[in-house]
Enzyme design. Structure first.
Site, PDB file in Angstrom:
ATOM      1  N   GLY A 175      39.404  42.359  34.578  1.00 11.71           N
ATOM      2  CA  GLY A 175      38.899  42.689  35.896  1.00 11.71           C
ATOM      3  C   GLY A 175      39.440  44.023  36.374  1.00 11.71           C
ATOM      4  O   GLY A 175      40.432  44.544  35.845  1.00 11.71           O
ATOM      5  N   CYS A 176      38.804  44.588  37.388  1.00  6.35           N
ATOM      6  CA  CYS A 176      39.173  45.927  37.849  1.00  6.35           C
ATOM      7  C   CYS A 176      40.534  45.939  38.555  1.00  6.35           C
ATOM      8  O   CYS A 176      41.432  46.704  38.182  1.00  6.35           O
ATOM      9  CB  CYS A 176      38.082  46.492  38.747  1.00  6.35           C
ATOM     10  SG  CYS A 176      37.548  45.412  40.090  1.00  6.35           S
ATOM     11  N   PHE A 177      40.712  45.087  39.569  1.00  7.31           N
ATOM     12  CA  PHE A 177      42.019  45.008  40.221  1.00  7.31           C
ATOM     13  C   PHE A 177      43.086  44.578  39.211  1.00  7.31           C
ATOM     14  O   PHE A 177      44.216  45.077  39.230  1.00  7.31           O
ATOM     15  CB  PHE A 177      41.991  44.019  41.388  1.00  7.31           C
ATOM     16  CG  PHE A 177      41.859  44.659  42.738  1.00  7.31           C
ATOM     17  CD1 PHE A 177      42.664  45.724  43.114  1.00  7.31           C
ATOM     18  CD2 PHE A 177      40.937  44.189  43.658  1.00  7.31           C
ATOM     19  CE1 PHE A 177      42.550  46.312  44.367  1.00  7.31           C
ATOM     20  CE2 PHE A 177      40.799  44.762  44.913  1.00  7.31           C
ATOM     21  CZ  PHE A 177      41.612  45.833  45.269  1.00  7.31           C
TER      22      PHE A 177
END
Length: 332
Positions: A143-145
């Site tokens: 995921g990005c975060f």
């Protein structure tokens, strides 16, 4: 399957879910990748339309159209689908035929299971699992975060220096996906910031999994994410107590990321503009006494999604890790 070897290898690629933000970013990268032949871009709702009719910046770049059909007659299949949709797609289209490699950009296979078509899925953070990715069949893209958080904390995890971590992070509107919602309209986002999913963000589970794998034990992460007034990028700041001198901590980070081309430890202040439109993660350390703050910045659509997926593809097929990813940030 393709049989070419070396830098002349041609990889046949297919994209499922090509109309969203991650699908569009995937196209922008793969269209210029020296080793990729895009065989199809599947989208049920846009079949027959030119790619540039949806991704308007691609006008003049390609005459390809969205396809209503897809097949396993490729080397790699990118799943740019929503959470829950990737697992459903695999279940409806098993078995995966012909030795095709799957790179899933959703969260469906990130947490050590379920198996994808009976195969183990490797968590695709190259700075942690590069060698395992090289020999993998299927990859779950982080995921990005989660990417920004992990890259900021992995060196401390390996050194056994993690304890209670207090983190804030802000993300652009593209992190919410292309579908409209009350908090993604321009009129709401403009001149506005809001905290959301305080202490409960879904990426915390994969962050904890990776930090534990690196040797971080059961460190507690207290994370407050924010929605920001900009389109793309993530800026994360993590604070914790350490018992080492600043020079030792910086050396720890520089040694950990030596040989990882996209993660760079900066001794100068970092900013979002330095990474937007690139596959880079920049890290900056600030320390006062025993209090350490780790800043990390990425583009949520490249290093946080499609760029990292292409990086994983390069590793899966024995290409240079940076192939097709030498992207430049916009300074102004």
């Amino acid at each position: 399957m393709s049989t070419a070897t070396g830098n002349n290898k041609t990889i046949k690629a297919g994209i499922i879910g090509g109309a969203g933000y991650t699908g569009g970013e995937m196209l922008r990268i793969l269209l210029r990748h020296p080793n990729v032949d895009i065989r199809f871009v599947h989208s049920k709702s846009n079949a027959g339309k030119a790619l540039y009719a949806v991704h308007e910046d691609l006008i003049g770049e390609t005459d390809k159209k969205f396809d209503s059909e897809w097949s396993y007659d490729v080397d790699v299949l990118f799943l740019c689908l929503g959470h829950g949709e990737a697992k459903k797609f695999i279940e409806e289209n098993s078995p995966v035929k012909g030795g095709v490699k799957i790179i899933d950009l959703s969260q469906d296979y990130r947490l050590g299971g379920p198996l994808l078509d009976g195969q183990t899925v490797i968590y695709g953070l190259p700075e942690l699992n590069r060698e395992a990715i090289r020999t993998a069949r299927h990859v779950a893209n982080p995921g990005c975060f989660a990417t920004a958080l992990q890259l900021g904390l992995l060196p401390l995890a390996k050194a056994g220096l993690l304890n209670d971590i207090y983190t804030t992070g802000i993300t652009g509107s593209t992190g919410a996906g292309q579908g409209l919602s009350a908090t993604s309209h321009f009129s709401w986002r403009a001149n506005n910031i809001q905290a959301y999913k305080t202490l409960t963000h879904q990426h915390l589970k994969e962050v904890g999994q990776s930090l534990q794998q690196a040797g971080g034990g059961d460190a507690s992460i207290h994370f407050v994410p924010w929605r920001g007034d900009f389109t793309r990028g993530i800026f994360v700041s993590s604070q914790l107590r350490v018992g080492r001198r600043p020079e030792e901590i910086i050396a720890l980070y520089e040694q950990f990321y030596q040989g990882h081309p996209f993660t760079i430890v900066s001794r100068q202040p970092i900013s979002l503009k330095q990474v937007v439109n690139t596959n880079k993660c920049l890290i900056q350390l600030e320390q006062q006494g025993s209090q350490l703050v780790v800043h990390s910045v990425i583009d949520n659509l490249t290093k946080g999604a499609s760029g990292q997926a292409v990086q994983n593809m390069n590793l899966l097929f024995g290409l240079d890790e940076t192939a097709g990813l030498q992207l430049k940030a916009n300074a102004f």
